[in-house]
Design a protein around this motif. Sequence first.
Motif, mmCIF file in Angstrom:
data_model
loop_
_atom_site.group_PDB
_atom_site.id
_atom_site.type_symbol
_atom_site.label_atom_id
_atom_site.label_comp_id
_atom_site.label_asym_id
_atom_site.label_seq_id
_atom_site.Cartn_x
_atom_site.Cartn_y
_atom_site.Cartn_z
ATOM 1 N N ASN A 78 104.731 123.714 11.639
ATOM 2 C CA ASN A 78 104.208 124.689 10.697
ATOM 3 C C ASN A 78 105.090 125.922 10.793
ATOM 4 O O ASN A 78 105.007 126.685 11.759
ATOM 5 C CB ASN A 78 102.752 125.014 11.038
ATOM 6 N N SER A 79 105.952 126.119 9.803
ATOM 7 C CA SER A 79 106.916 127.219 9.867
ATOM 8 C C SER A 79 106.273 128.583 9.648
ATOM 9 O O SER A 79 106.807 129.592 10.099
ATOM 10 C CB SER A 79 108.039 127.000 8.861
ATOM 11 N N SER A 80 105.121 128.637 8.972
ATOM 12 C CA SER A 80 104.479 129.937 8.751
ATOM 13 C C SER A 80 103.854 130.484 10.037
ATOM 14 O O SER A 80 103.771 131.687 10.223
ATOM 15 C CB SER A 80 103.439 129.850 7.645
ATOM 16 N N SER A 81 103.411 129.588 10.929
ATOM 17 C CA SER A 81 102.828 130.049 12.190
ATOM 18 C C SER A 81 103.719 129.722 13.389
ATOM 19 O O SER A 81 103.342 130.016 14.531
ATOM 20 C CB SER A 81 101.452 129.411 12.391
ATOM 21 N N ASP A 82 104.885 129.136 13.153
ATOM 22 C CA ASP A 82 105.812 128.734 14.219
ATOM 23 C C ASP A 82 105.111 127.892 15.288
ATOM 24 O O ASP A 82 105.196 128.167 16.481
ATOM 25 C CB ASP A 82 106.467 129.954 14.877
ATOM 26 N N LYS A 83 104.427 126.831 14.849
ATOM 27 C CA LYS A 83 103.731 125.950 15.771
ATOM 28 C C LYS A 83 104.146 124.508 15.535
ATOM 29 O O LYS A 83 104.351 124.072 14.407
ATOM 30 C CB LYS A 83 102.214 126.038 15.588
ATOM 31 N N ARG A 99 106.682 131.206 18.823
ATOM 32 C CA ARG A 99 107.053 132.604 18.535
ATOM 33 C C ARG A 99 107.930 133.197 19.632
ATOM 34 O O ARG A 99 108.808 134.001 19.367
ATOM 35 C CB ARG A 99 105.819 133.461 18.335
ATOM 36 N N TYR A 105 116.430 131.515 11.026
ATOM 37 C CA TYR A 105 116.238 130.745 9.799
ATOM 38 C C TYR A 105 116.839 129.348 9.942
ATOM 39 O O TYR A 105 116.221 128.349 9.563
ATOM 40 C CB TYR A 105 116.877 131.485 8.614
ATOM 41 N N ILE A 108 114.674 127.130 12.207
ATOM 42 C CA ILE A 108 113.470 126.708 11.480
ATOM 43 C C ILE A 108 113.801 125.573 10.522
ATOM 44 O O ILE A 108 113.081 124.573 10.450
ATOM 45 C CB ILE A 108 112.835 127.902 10.735
ATOM 46 N N GLN A 109 114.901 125.720 9.791
ATOM 47 C CA GLN A 109 115.289 124.675 8.843
ATOM 48 C C GLN A 109 115.594 123.365 9.554
ATOM 49 O O GLN A 109 115.237 122.280 9.073
ATOM 50 C CB GLN A 109 116.495 125.123 8.004
ATOM 51 N N LYS A 112 112.298 121.796 10.603
ATOM 52 C CA LYS A 112 111.660 121.233 9.417
ATOM 53 C C LYS A 112 112.287 119.903 9.038
ATOM 54 O O LYS A 112 111.588 118.932 8.738
ATOM 55 C CB LYS A 112 111.779 122.190 8.229
ATOM 56 N N ASN A 116 109.457 117.176 9.727
ATOM 57 C CA ASN A 116 108.605 117.001 8.531
ATOM 58 C C ASN A 116 109.211 116.024 7.554
ATOM 59 O O ASN A 116 110.310 115.693 7.517
ATOM 60 C CB ASN A 116 108.329 118.329 7.861
#
Length: 116
Positions: A78-83, A99, A105, A108-109, A112, A116
């Motif tokens: 979950n990239s919005s909550s970094d979990k 966190r 960035y 995160i990519q 993902k 995902n």
Amino acid sequence: MDSVKYINSILKKEQNIFLLKKSSVPGILDNTLVGLAYLILNRNKDYLLITNKRIVCLVKNRLITNEEYNSFSKIQFNSSSDKIIFENLENKKQNLGLRKFRLSYEEIQKLKQILN
């Protein structure tokens, strides 16, 4: 515990899927003279390792998580909550907050893309 040796011992037995290594964030003590000496003598690293069997998280050379998971395909990021959300071998949902890693960035990519 020597983090590098621990991570290398895991990598000898398991397939590396994702490895993130970052310098630890300095704490309050690190801003003092004693903290400065500690930084010079002991450079802490943070590691996030995802293998084909487990997720390992070390922060400031301390083991935070070392959990085996059921299925790689069920791991979610979950990239919005970094979990990272996954099921351990006992089918219990686990949440691992990222966190503390101050993900860029690009990191995160990559997570993902892999998860995902």
